[in-house]
Design a protein around this motif. Structure first.
Motif, PDB file in Angstrom:
ATOM      1  N   ARG A  53       3.706  -2.300   4.073  1.00 37.25           N
ATOM      2  CA  ARG A  53       3.437  -3.593   3.988  1.00 37.25           C
ATOM      3  C   ARG A  53       2.837  -4.421   4.889  1.00 37.25           C
ATOM      4  O   ARG A  53       3.396  -4.410   6.094  1.00 37.25           O
ATOM      5  CB  ARG A  53       4.889  -4.190   3.679  1.00 37.25           C
ATOM      6  N   LEU A  54       1.698  -5.231   4.690  1.00 34.18           N
ATOM      7  CA  LEU A  54       1.194  -5.759   6.036  1.00 34.18           C
ATOM      8  C   LEU A  54       1.661  -7.288   6.095  1.00 34.18           C
ATOM      9  O   LEU A  54       2.104  -7.792   5.236  1.00 34.18           O
ATOM     10  CB  LEU A  54      -0.538  -6.041   5.605  1.00 34.18           C
ATOM     11  N   ASP A  55       1.373  -7.793   7.248  1.00 37.59           N
ATOM     12  CA  ASP A  55       1.529  -9.080   7.522  1.00 37.59           C
ATOM     13  C   ASP A  55       0.352 -10.047   7.070  1.00 37.59           C
ATOM     14  O   ASP A  55      -0.705  -9.406   6.404  1.00 37.59           O
ATOM     15  CB  ASP A  55       1.935  -9.542   8.768  1.00 37.59           C
ATOM     16  N   ASP A  56       0.187 -11.440   7.235  1.00 34.54           N
ATOM     17  CA  ASP A  56      -0.781 -12.103   6.568  1.00 34.54           C
ATOM     18  C   ASP A  56      -2.048 -12.057   7.360  1.00 34.54           C
ATOM     19  O   ASP A  56      -3.048 -12.749   7.157  1.00 34.54           O
ATOM     20  CB  ASP A  56      -0.407 -13.522   6.553  1.00 34.54           C
ATOM     21  N   ARG A  57      -2.135 -11.173   8.607  1.00 33.29           N
ATOM     22  CA  ARG A  57      -3.296 -10.949   9.254  1.00 33.29           C
ATOM     23  C   ARG A  57      -4.417  -9.988   8.633  1.00 33.29           C
ATOM     24  O   ARG A  57      -5.427  -9.923   9.141  1.00 33.29           O
ATOM     25  CB  ARG A  57      -3.046 -10.785  10.723  1.00 33.29           C
ATOM     26  N   PHE A  58      -3.708  -9.288   7.875  1.00 27.07           N
ATOM     27  CA  PHE A  58      -4.599  -8.292   7.283  1.00 27.07           C
ATOM     28  C   PHE A  58      -4.523  -8.370   5.752  1.00 27.07           C
ATOM     29  O   PHE A  58      -3.511  -8.626   4.944  1.00 27.07           O
ATOM     30  CB  PHE A  58      -4.250  -6.940   7.567  1.00 27.07           C
ATOM     31  N   ILE A  59      -5.831  -7.959   5.001  1.00 25.34           N
ATOM     32  CA  ILE A  59      -5.779  -7.917   3.542  1.00 25.34           C
ATOM     33  C   ILE A  59      -5.638  -6.602   3.180  1.00 25.34           C
ATOM     34  O   ILE A  59      -6.285  -5.754   3.640  1.00 25.34           O
ATOM     35  CB  ILE A  59      -7.427  -8.591   3.128  1.00 25.34           C
TER      36      ILE A  59
ATOM     37  N   ILE B 205       0.987  -1.131   0.158  1.00 28.45           N
ATOM     38  CA  ILE B 205       0.054  -0.048   0.220  1.00 28.45           C
ATOM     39  C   ILE B 205       0.809   1.481  -0.143  1.00 28.45           C
ATOM     40  O   ILE B 205       1.601   1.305   0.645  1.00 28.45           O
ATOM     41  CB  ILE B 205      -0.807   0.093   1.242  1.00 28.45           C
ATOM     42  N   LEU B 206       0.708   2.258  -0.999  1.00 25.67           N
ATOM     43  CA  LEU B 206       1.316   3.201  -0.945  1.00 25.67           C
ATOM     44  C   LEU B 206       0.573   4.437  -0.545  1.00 25.67           C
ATOM     45  O   LEU B 206      -0.606   4.719  -0.723  1.00 25.67           O
ATOM     46  CB  LEU B 206       1.833   3.699  -2.627  1.00 25.67           C
TER      47      LEU B 206
END
Length: 408
Positions: A310-316, A278-279
């Motif tokens: 940059r999200l980890d795998d807990r968020f879309i 996400i920018l």
């Protein structure tokens, strides 16, 4: 310039210097009141209308040296990128006897056999605009239309009465077309407002009282920098350098996308963009604009005005993107808690501590699916409006082409 076409009887081809005086020296009399004079800068020129743009009053000593001089009714023509590409022209208001303008315009003063309105329409016609752009010289990003191009420009000159008739007809036709364009733009704006209200409703009704700070669900939050040398260091191809102008709430835009070479990119390896990043714009007038990176322009880096989230795998990523562009949430980013002052920048610590709803992946997926469906329908409506607007703009170009061939 392209081949000259046959003109109607009574018309003739003229070099611009035969009917226009470029610049203003002899007889120049600026209005000086309390040490101030009229000044027209690029921001004062209305590129949509190209007629009688506003002016400001500046200190005479500040603007009298090295600036472009003009008399009343002069046609000011932008000569640098992107002013020329955007049809930056204006006619100096008739209530100004004389003043100054930015050096990045040519001041064209018509002689007795040509009306400024006719000249202004001619300069703004697509074919002439494209020709001026094609002759630009200089460094990338700051190219200029050389004076010889302006001097040697061929202009079809009808009798003065015919010029006035053409201008009157163009004014009438363009007024109607511009009203239609404004209506389609209003429809697009209303579609955006509707999408904003949907976003507010969805996130306002989320059944959760738990929140979590971004720093606990991200693997990266950080911005880049501009390569040494600024725009002069940019390349025509290579690694994408994403800037704030590329980041918009309704998606990534390639206009103005810059490129850097491998050596420059290696110095920015710590802000390498990955798919689904996400920018978020963190400084300037576009602060808080947000999108998901377009994977078609990877590999890429960002400059100092854009932050990577940059999200980890807990968020879309799509969920957080929708959350950040919802008007009510954007307000939390844009305004400080005290006094309601607009923030000029969003710091890394602000982002790290920014709270988002703590909800399950399943709920996030449902929200994203619903918002995707609404967004697609709205984008379809907007695209239809945009297509109609482009058709109307093409009609204006066609009408101008007819006008200067004597077919209007």
């Amino acid at each position: 310039m392209s081949e000259l076409y046959e003109l109607p009887e009574g018309w003739e081809w003229k070099k611009l210097t035969e009917v226009v005086k470029i610049g203003c020296d002899k007889g120049f009399k600026p209005i000086i009141s309390d040490g101030k004079v009229p000044f027209i800068g690029m921001t004062d020129i209305d590129e949509d209308k190209g007629r009688n743009s506003k002016y400001v009053l500046e200190d005479y000593e500040k603007v009298s040296k090295g600036k472009t001089k003009f008399q009343k009714n002069a046609v000011l023509v932008g000569k640098i990128t992107p002013c020329t590409q955007n049809n930056k022209t204006t006619i100096v208001p008739s209530d100004i006897d004389g003043g100054f303008a930015t050096t990045e315009v040519y001041a064209l003063h018509t002689m007795d056999n040509m009306t400024p309105l006719y000249l202004n329409y001619f300069i703004r016609s697509n074919k002439i605009n494209e020709y001026l752009v094609s002759t630009m010289i200089g460094a990338t990003g700051r190219q200029r239309v050389p004076s010889d191009t302006i001097k040697n420009l061929d202009i079809p000159l009808p009798p003065l009465s015919e010029q006035q008739r053409i201008v009157s007809k163009l004014d009438l036709l363009f007024e109607k077309i511009d009203k239609s364009i404004a209506l389609h733009q209003k429809n697009m704006d209303e579609a955006n407002v509707f999408m904003g209200s949907v976003l507010n409703d969805v996130f306002g009704e989320l059944d959760t009282n738990e929140t979590i700070e971004l720093k606990y669900i991200t693997s990266k939050i950080g911005s880049g920098s501009t390569p040494k040398g600024g725009q002069k260091a940019y390349k025509t191809e290579g690694i994408s350098l994403i800037r704030s102008m590329n980041v918009h709430d309704n998606g990534f835009r390639i206009k103005g996308l810059a490129f850097i070479d491998d050596e420059q990119a290696n110095k920015l390896n710590n802000v390498t963009i990955k798919e689904n990043d996400i920018l978020l714009n963190i400084t300037g007038a576009s602060v808080a604009r947000c999108c998901i990176v377009d994977k078609n322009y990877l590999p890429a880096r960002v400059n100092q005005h854009v932050s990577i989230i940059r999200l980890d795998d807990r968020f879309i990523p799509q969920f957080l993107h929708y959350y950040l562009i919802s008007p009510s949430i954007k307000s939390d980013l844009l305004f400080s808690s005290s006094g309601g002052a607009t923030r000029e920048a969003i710091t890394k610590s602000m982002l790290e501590e920014f709270k988002v709803p703590k909800i399950s992946i399943i709920t996030q997926q449902k929200v994203v699916k619903y918002l995707d469906e609404i967004s697609k329908k709205i984008e379809k409506i907007k695209q239809a409006q945009k297509t109609k607007m482009n058709s109307l703009k093409a009609l204006k170009a066609s009408i101008l082409d007819q006008a200067f061939k004597g077919e209007l």
